[in-house]
Design an enzyme around this catalytic site. Structure first.
Site, PDB file in Angstrom:
ATOM      1  N   ASP A 188       0.816  -1.215   0.000  1.00 41.66           N
ATOM      2  CA  ASP A 188       0.000   0.000   0.000  1.00 41.66           C
ATOM      3  C   ASP A 188       0.851   1.266   0.000  1.00 41.66           C
ATOM      4  OD1 ASP A 188      -2.504  -1.238  -0.062  1.00 41.66           O
ATOM      5  OD2 ASP A 188      -2.484  -1.589   2.095  1.00 41.66           O
ATOM      6  N   GLY A 189       2.006   1.242   0.673  1.00 44.43           N
ATOM      7  CA  GLY A 189       2.879   2.413   0.673  1.00 44.43           C
ATOM      8  C   GLY A 189       3.381   2.739  -0.717  1.00 44.43           C
ATOM      9  N   PHE A 245      -8.796   3.290  10.984  1.00 46.75           N
ATOM     10  CA  PHE A 245      -9.325   2.022  11.499  1.00 46.75           C
ATOM     11  C   PHE A 245      -8.574   1.591  12.747  1.00 46.75           C
ATOM     12  CE2 PHE A 245      -8.973  -2.648  11.502  1.00 46.75           C
ATOM     13  CZ  PHE A 245     -10.301  -2.989  11.673  1.00 46.75           C
TER      14      PHE A 245
END
Length: 319
Positions: A57-58, A176
């Site tokens: 994701d980075g 989250f």
């Protein structure tokens, strides 16, 4: 455009390629050339049709900085850890390339945020974020005193370790982990989540897509505060500054190969336990609604649920 995960995918220090990703990049390059497509690197200034990212994701967030500027779709192949934004795994590289070249994909738009910091001297700095804009303190020993408002109306003021202003895409990330709700990507909304707040009214707030979130920095410890956009780019936030976060006009574009619901991605990426759910679609069709009810667990009469009710009593509320 072909982008890959690096061993330390941060602005500093200078990163080095990671071996597993380098192997996957070689396969992707060979597959593209086999279809008559020439892959280019991030420094290419010519026209590019799509960004193919190999990483976590980075890395995908880094690639979106390029894709958003060029207004082109992006597709990710996960060679990192969770890879929530990725569309496929390395085993499917050749099929991904074949589908891309044949145009067998849809393009999904994702909301982004405009971030403004208005300093007491009148200077304004701006940035944008796909996941979140996170206000953080530099002094670990002291809280930030903030006042928050929505659409020009004061809402609350309190001390905290920080604030997270998020999109639905970012609701499964930093927000989250700090207790915010998961918001389905197609829901048009903004999210504000306090981090370790010292006050009674500090629940996460789900706001309308056209709302304006405002934060005034009233007091901060040594070193001041800063706001991080997607954990990659930061803006200084001095005492007295006002932060304004709104939905940006320019979204990002994400290429998708299948129409699987978001719930299935959530279960797969977070490895959620689903043993209590109905076993198969064929069994679902065979059961009547009355029979389905027999397969649902009755927590009020068995196991820990019953013990908890006997021990602590009933709250009398509904869920």
């Amino acid at each position: 455009m072909l982008l890959q995960r690096e061993l330390n995918d941060k602005p500093v220090p200078v990163p080095r390629p990671s071996a597993p990703t380098a192997s996957a990049v070689a396969r992707a390059s060979a597959a593209l050339r086999a279809h008559g497509v020439e892959p280019v690197g991030p420094d290419c200034t010519d026209h590019v049709d799509l960004v193919l990212v190999l990483g976590g994701d980075g890395t995908i967030l880094r690639a979106f900085e390029i894709a958003r500027e060029r207004d082109i779709p992006l597709v990710g192949i996960n060679t990192g850890h969770v890879g929530f934004l990725a569309e496929a795994d390395p085993d499917g590289i050749e099929q991904v390339v074949a589908d891309l070249v044949a145009g067998r994909y849809t393009v999904e738009t994702r909301t982004t945020l405009n971030v403004e910091v208005i300093c007491p001297d009148g200077t304004v700095t701006r940035d944008w974020a796909l996941n979140e804009a996170a206000l953080e303190k530099r002094d670990r020993a002291r809280m930030i005193e903030v006042a928050i408002g929505v659409d020009g109306q004061a809402v609350s003021s309190f001390g905290c370790d920080g604030l997270i202003m998020s999109t639905p895409t970012g609701s499964t990330a930093y927000a989250f982990s700090c207790g915010g709700p998961v918001i389905w990507p197609e829901v048009e909304a903004l999210l504000l989540v306090p981090v370790a707040a010292h006050a009674l009214f500090t629940r996460p707030l789900v706001l309308g897509p056209n709302s304006c979130m405002e934060v005034v920095i009233q007091r901060v410890g040594f070193g001041g505060a800063e706001i991080w956009c997607d954990g990659r780019r930061s803006l200084d936030v001095p005492v007295g500054a006002r932060i304004r976060v709104t939905r940006a006009e320019r979204p990002v574009r994400l290429a998708r190969f299948n129409e699987a619901p978001f719930a299935s991605r959530l279960v797969r990426k977070f490895d959620l336990p689903v043993e209590g759910w109905r076993a198969s679609s064929s069994a679902d069709e065979a059961h009547s609604p009355e029979e389905d009810a027999l397969h649902q667990p009755n927590l009020s009469t068995s196991g820990k649920g019953a013990e908890g009710e006997r021990r602590w009593g009933s709250s009398g509320g509904t869920a």
